[in-house]
Design a protein around this motif. Structure first.
Motif, PDB file in Angstrom:
ATOM      1  N   PRO A  14       9.163  11.052  -0.857  1.00  0.00           N
ATOM      2  CA  PRO A  14       9.803  10.960   0.456  1.00  0.00           C
ATOM      3  C   PRO A  14      10.416   9.585   0.668  1.00  0.00           C
ATOM      4  O   PRO A  14       9.871   8.577   0.228  1.00  0.00           O
ATOM      5  CB  PRO A  14       8.642  11.199   1.431  1.00  0.00           C
ATOM      6  CG  PRO A  14       7.566  11.846   0.633  1.00  0.00           C
ATOM      7  CD  PRO A  14       7.723  11.357  -0.768  1.00  0.00           C
ATOM      8  N   ARG A  15      11.539   9.559   1.342  1.00  0.00           N
ATOM      9  CA  ARG A  15      12.233   8.295   1.594  1.00  0.00           C
ATOM     10  C   ARG A  15      11.929   7.804   3.011  1.00  0.00           C
ATOM     11  O   ARG A  15      12.171   8.513   3.994  1.00  0.00           O
ATOM     12  CB  ARG A  15      13.736   8.458   1.425  1.00  0.00           C
ATOM     13  CG  ARG A  15      14.533   7.205   1.762  1.00  0.00           C
ATOM     14  CD  ARG A  15      16.015   7.411   1.564  1.00  0.00           C
ATOM     15  NE  ARG A  15      16.334   7.577   0.151  1.00  0.00           N
ATOM     16  CZ  ARG A  15      17.485   8.079  -0.288  1.00  0.00           C
ATOM     17  NH1 ARG A  15      18.401   8.472   0.565  1.00  0.00           N
ATOM     18  NH2 ARG A  15      17.701   8.185  -1.591  1.00  0.00           N
ATOM     19  N   GLN A  25       8.272  -5.409  -6.094  1.00  0.00           N
ATOM     20  CA  GLN A  25       7.782  -4.194  -5.423  1.00  0.00           C
ATOM     21  C   GLN A  25       8.636  -3.029  -5.901  1.00  0.00           C
ATOM     22  O   GLN A  25       9.791  -2.870  -5.509  1.00  0.00           O
ATOM     23  CB  GLN A  25       7.840  -4.340  -3.908  1.00  0.00           C
ATOM     24  CG  GLN A  25       7.265  -3.118  -3.178  1.00  0.00           C
ATOM     25  CD  GLN A  25       7.075  -3.350  -1.692  1.00  0.00           C
ATOM     26  OE1 GLN A  25       6.709  -4.443  -1.271  1.00  0.00           O
ATOM     27  NE2 GLN A  25       7.316  -2.320  -0.884  1.00  0.00           N
ATOM     28  N   ARG A  26       8.093  -2.154  -6.693  1.00  0.00           N
ATOM     29  CA  ARG A  26       8.871  -1.173  -7.438  1.00  0.00           C
ATOM     30  C   ARG A  26       9.453  -0.073  -6.573  1.00  0.00           C
ATOM     31  O   ARG A  26      10.465   0.534  -6.938  1.00  0.00           O
ATOM     32  CB  ARG A  26       7.997  -0.557  -8.537  1.00  0.00           C
ATOM     33  CG  ARG A  26       7.347  -1.593  -9.449  1.00  0.00           C
ATOM     34  CD  ARG A  26       6.570  -0.963 -10.563  1.00  0.00           C
ATOM     35  NE  ARG A  26       7.347  -0.992 -11.803  1.00  0.00           N
ATOM     36  CZ  ARG A  26       6.925  -0.471 -12.943  1.00  0.00           C
ATOM     37  NH1 ARG A  26       5.756   0.108 -13.006  1.00  0.00           N
ATOM     38  NH2 ARG A  26       7.666  -0.529 -14.016  1.00  0.00           N
ATOM     39  N   ASN A  27       8.846   0.207  -5.431  1.00  0.00           N
ATOM     40  CA  ASN A  27       9.365   1.294  -4.589  1.00  0.00           C
ATOM     41  C   ASN A  27      10.279   0.776  -3.477  1.00  0.00           C
ATOM     42  O   ASN A  27      10.601   1.510  -2.548  1.00  0.00           O
ATOM     43  CB  ASN A  27       8.221   2.107  -3.986  1.00  0.00           C
ATOM     44  CG  ASN A  27       7.404   1.309  -2.965  1.00  0.00           C
ATOM     45  OD1 ASN A  27       7.496   0.076  -2.907  1.00  0.00           O
ATOM     46  ND2 ASN A  27       6.609   2.011  -2.168  1.00  0.00           N
ATOM     47  N   PHE A  28      10.721  -0.481  -3.589  1.00  0.00           N
ATOM     48  CA  PHE A  28      11.506  -1.111  -2.526  1.00  0.00           C
ATOM     49  C   PHE A  28      12.985  -1.191  -2.905  1.00  0.00           C
ATOM     50  O   PHE A  28      13.344  -1.551  -4.030  1.00  0.00           O
ATOM     51  CB  PHE A  28      10.984  -2.520  -2.254  1.00  0.00           C
ATOM     52  CG  PHE A  28      11.817  -3.295  -1.267  1.00  0.00           C
ATOM     53  CD1 PHE A  28      11.613  -3.163   0.100  1.00  0.00           C
ATOM     54  CD2 PHE A  28      12.831  -4.146  -1.707  1.00  0.00           C
ATOM     55  CE1 PHE A  28      12.392  -3.863   1.015  1.00  0.00           C
ATOM     56  CE2 PHE A  28      13.612  -4.862  -0.808  1.00  0.00           C
ATOM     57  CZ  PHE A  28      13.389  -4.714   0.556  1.00  0.00           C
ATOM     58  N   ALA A  30       7.214  -2.653   5.259  1.00  0.00           N
ATOM     59  CA  ALA A  30       7.657  -2.527   3.875  1.00  0.00           C
ATOM     60  C   ALA A  30       6.604  -3.068   2.905  1.00  0.00           C
ATOM     61  O   ALA A  30       6.374  -2.500   1.831  1.00  0.00           O
ATOM     62  CB  ALA A  30       8.985  -3.258   3.686  1.00  0.00           C
ATOM     63  N   LYS A  31       5.955  -4.162   3.272  1.00  0.00           N
ATOM     64  CA  LYS A  31       4.890  -4.712   2.429  1.00  0.00           C
ATOM     65  C   LYS A  31       3.708  -3.749   2.331  1.00  0.00           C
ATOM     66  O   LYS A  31       3.146  -3.529   1.248  1.00  0.00           O
ATOM     67  CB  LYS A  31       4.418  -6.050   2.986  1.00  0.00           C
ATOM     68  CG  LYS A  31       5.343  -7.221   2.719  1.00  0.00           C
ATOM     69  CD  LYS A  31       4.726  -8.507   3.242  1.00  0.00           C
ATOM     70  CE  LYS A  31       5.545  -9.729   2.867  1.00  0.00           C
ATOM     71  NZ  LYS A  31       4.917 -10.982   3.366  1.00  0.00           N
ATOM     72  N   PRO A  74       3.046   6.435  -1.933  1.00  0.00           N
ATOM     73  CA  PRO A  74       3.878   7.382  -2.699  1.00  0.00           C
ATOM     74  C   PRO A  74       5.173   7.714  -1.960  1.00  0.00           C
ATOM     75  O   PRO A  74       5.461   8.883  -1.655  1.00  0.00           O
ATOM     76  CB  PRO A  74       2.964   8.595  -2.818  1.00  0.00           C
ATOM     77  CG  PRO A  74       2.143   8.559  -1.561  1.00  0.00           C
ATOM     78  CD  PRO A  74       1.903   7.104  -1.278  1.00  0.00           C
ATOM     79  N   VAL A  75       5.966   6.690  -1.665  1.00  0.00           N
ATOM     80  CA  VAL A  75       7.229   6.856  -0.946  1.00  0.00           C
ATOM     81  C   VAL A  75       8.271   5.915  -1.540  1.00  0.00           C
ATOM     82  O   VAL A  75       7.941   4.960  -2.237  1.00  0.00           O
ATOM     83  CB  VAL A  75       7.078   6.550   0.566  1.00  0.00           C
ATOM     84  CG1 VAL A  75       6.125   7.525   1.231  1.00  0.00           C
ATOM     85  CG2 VAL A  75       6.628   5.106   0.784  1.00  0.00           C
ATOM     86  N   GLN A  76       9.528   6.217  -1.271  1.00  0.00           N
ATOM     87  CA  GLN A  76      10.617   5.295  -1.575  1.00  0.00           C
ATOM     88  C   GLN A  76      10.942   4.539  -0.294  1.00  0.00           C
ATOM     89  O   GLN A  76      11.224   5.131   0.744  1.00  0.00           O
ATOM     90  CB  GLN A  76      11.859   6.061  -2.061  1.00  0.00           C
ATOM     91  CG  GLN A  76      13.003   5.145  -2.464  1.00  0.00           C
ATOM     92  CD  GLN A  76      14.266   5.918  -2.769  1.00  0.00           C
ATOM     93  OE1 GLN A  76      14.907   6.463  -1.867  1.00  0.00           O
ATOM     94  NE2 GLN A  76      14.646   5.977  -4.046  1.00  0.00           N
ATOM     95  N   VAL A  77      10.901   3.218  -0.338  1.00  0.00           N
ATOM     96  CA  VAL A  77      11.126   2.378   0.842  1.00  0.00           C
ATOM     97  C   VAL A  77      12.541   1.799   0.774  1.00  0.00           C
ATOM     98  O   VAL A  77      12.889   1.134  -0.207  1.00  0.00           O
ATOM     99  CB  VAL A  77      10.099   1.229   0.914  1.00  0.00           C
ATOM    100  CG1 VAL A  77      10.362   0.355   2.144  1.00  0.00           C
ATOM    101  CG2 VAL A  77       8.680   1.785   0.956  1.00  0.00           C
TER     102      VAL A  77
END
Length: 456
Positions: free
Chosen positions: A11-12, A75-78, A26-27, A33-36
């Protein structure tokens, strides 16, 4: 139509604004388990409580700002996009921006606040404000430019107006900049402008209410008033500035203060977005949210910080517009977003008041802690310095701020009296007409995630 956001099966979460709330959220979602996706009109986080020190030359602008991409490096999902938000379309889960459209599963408004001029056109057109780094740099240049002009004029009345400064608004910002200007008048300006009779320079703090620092304790209000009096600031309570034109700040139809320098710190509105239902936008442009910081009537849209209007029994007028509120809301919302992705019920937000404080001048500050604890003076000043130093983002910024403060304390001087960007009043509308809330936006490749969970 996308802005090259990578495909993801998660989910975004789109966060509009990287102020205190957006940054914290965001931190806190770093391992979720999301895309930020953070969208902001600036590529830096701005530490607003210290803007007045940039305006008065105590700190340089880059010591209170930090690049967003550097904050989240690793931060890999940021993901970050630089853009202006132009609206939201909740029916299609779409955010409209200056660079395209971004689709979202969950949208979080952390857009902060904008200056409220209460519909007074002459003040909006001519007054200075301190809501952004460009504002602060403009104010610093404008004040020093006017002192340069005061050296050149042979007209005593014009010289007086160029030196006088009127600050409107007796909240923390108004009190802090008034005290800082008074210290500058005592320690700094005599060194730079020995030809001027700075004994004639007047600093006015005008407050429409009956007391300074309205949300703080009566003890803090009294201490702040006493400190300002000792510094020579003329405090005028129960007084409103009705218009500002022709180098005059009018507080009645005929009575005025002669000044070229009016600093407006009297009020703020929430920085809401076009496209939200009219029913959820309050009179002061804040967005009504429930106990989960969910925008009323929109299951997958949330708001935190200054823009969020969360009313409780303890806070019937809504949560205070303070950084700790935004940060606490962000931390709770991060956990709730993870719960929602798992189909679990969210937990309600409860604000923990850790205290409020304001600095007036060197060795002069007021601090209110829970359970009626109040202290002031040198210890309050040290507390204020420590809290703000630790809250600054980035080790370099902490070191630079500490060195600058130490230099100012021991030398009674400020080394940053620079007119880097000469400012003319005709530039005011171009600068202040832009939205000063930190909310920029972009577009992305979209992969639908799970639907939002309705209220339990």
């Amino acid at each position: 139509m996308d802005t090259n956001l990578p495909f993801s099966d998660k989910p975004r979460v789109v966060i509009v604004g990287c102020g205190f709330g957006g940054l914290q959220l965001a931190k806190d979602l770093a391992n979720a388990p999301v895309q930020v996706v953070v969208v902001d009109r600036n590529n830096y986080h701005n530490f607003q409580p210290l803007l007045y020190q940039v305006a008065t030359g105590a700190l340089e602008a880059d010591s209170i700002a930090y690049p967003v991409r550097k904050i989240f490096a690793g931060q890999r999902n940021f993901l970050f996009r630089l853009a202006d938000v132009t609206g939201v379309e909740s029916a299609t889960n779409t955010l409209h921006t200056s660079v395209g459209e971004i689709r979202y599963d969950y949208l979080v408004l952390a857009t902060g606040s904008l200056t409220n001029f209460f519909g007074i056109e002459s003040i909006e057109r001519n007054a200075m404000q301190i809501k952004s780094i460009p504002n602060a740099l403009n104010l610093r240049s404008f004040i020093f430019q006017n002192f340069e002009k005061a050296l050149l004029t042979a007209d005593a009345a014009e010289r007086q107006a160029l030196m006088n400064i009127v600050v409107v608004g007796g909240g923390p910002t108004g009190v802090e900049i008034s005290g800082s200007l008074a210290e500058m008048r005592k320690h700094v300006l005599p060194k730079d402008y020995p030809e001027l009779d700075l004994g004639k320079m007047q600093i006015f703090l005008v407050e429409a209410g009956p007391a300074l620092l309205g949300p703080m304790s009566p003890a803090s209000q009294a201490d702040a008033g006493r400190y300002l009096h000792e510094l020579g600031v003329q405090v005028q309570l129960n007084t409103s500035v009705k218009r500002f034109e022709d180098s005059k700040a009018y507080y009645s139809d005929t009575e005025f203060i002669p000044t070229e320098n009016l600093i407006w710190a009297a009020g703020v509105n929430g920085a809401t977005l076009p496209g939200l239902p009219d029913a959820v936008v309050t009179r002061n442009k804040r967005v009504t949210v429930n106990q989960w910081n969910q925008v009323e009537g929109l299951a997958n849209v949330f708001a935190i910080g200054d823009v969020a209007n969360l009313v409780t029994d303890e806070m019937p007028k809504g949560m205070p517009m303070l950084a700790p509120v935004a940060q606490q809301q962000a931390s709770v919302l991060a956990k709730n977003l993870v719960r929602l992705t798992k189909g679990e019920a969210p937990q309600p937000f409860e604000y923990t008041n850790k205290g409020v404080m304001a600095i007036v001048a060197r060795n002069k500050a007021v601090v209110d802690l829970p359970k009626g604890v109040h202290f002031n003076g040198f210890f309050g000043w040290l507390t204020w310095l420590f809290v703000h130093l630790m809250t600054l983002v980035g080790f370099r910024n902490k070191v630079v701020a500490f060195v600058d403060w130490a230099f100012s304390y021991f030398s009674s001087d400020q080394a940053l009296r620079l007119i880097i960007r000469p400012f003319k009043r005709r530039d005011m509308r171009d600068d202040q007409g832009k939205r000063t809330a930190e909310h920029l936006t972009a577009t992305a490749e979209y992969n639908p995630g799970p639907p939002a969970i309705q209220e339990a």
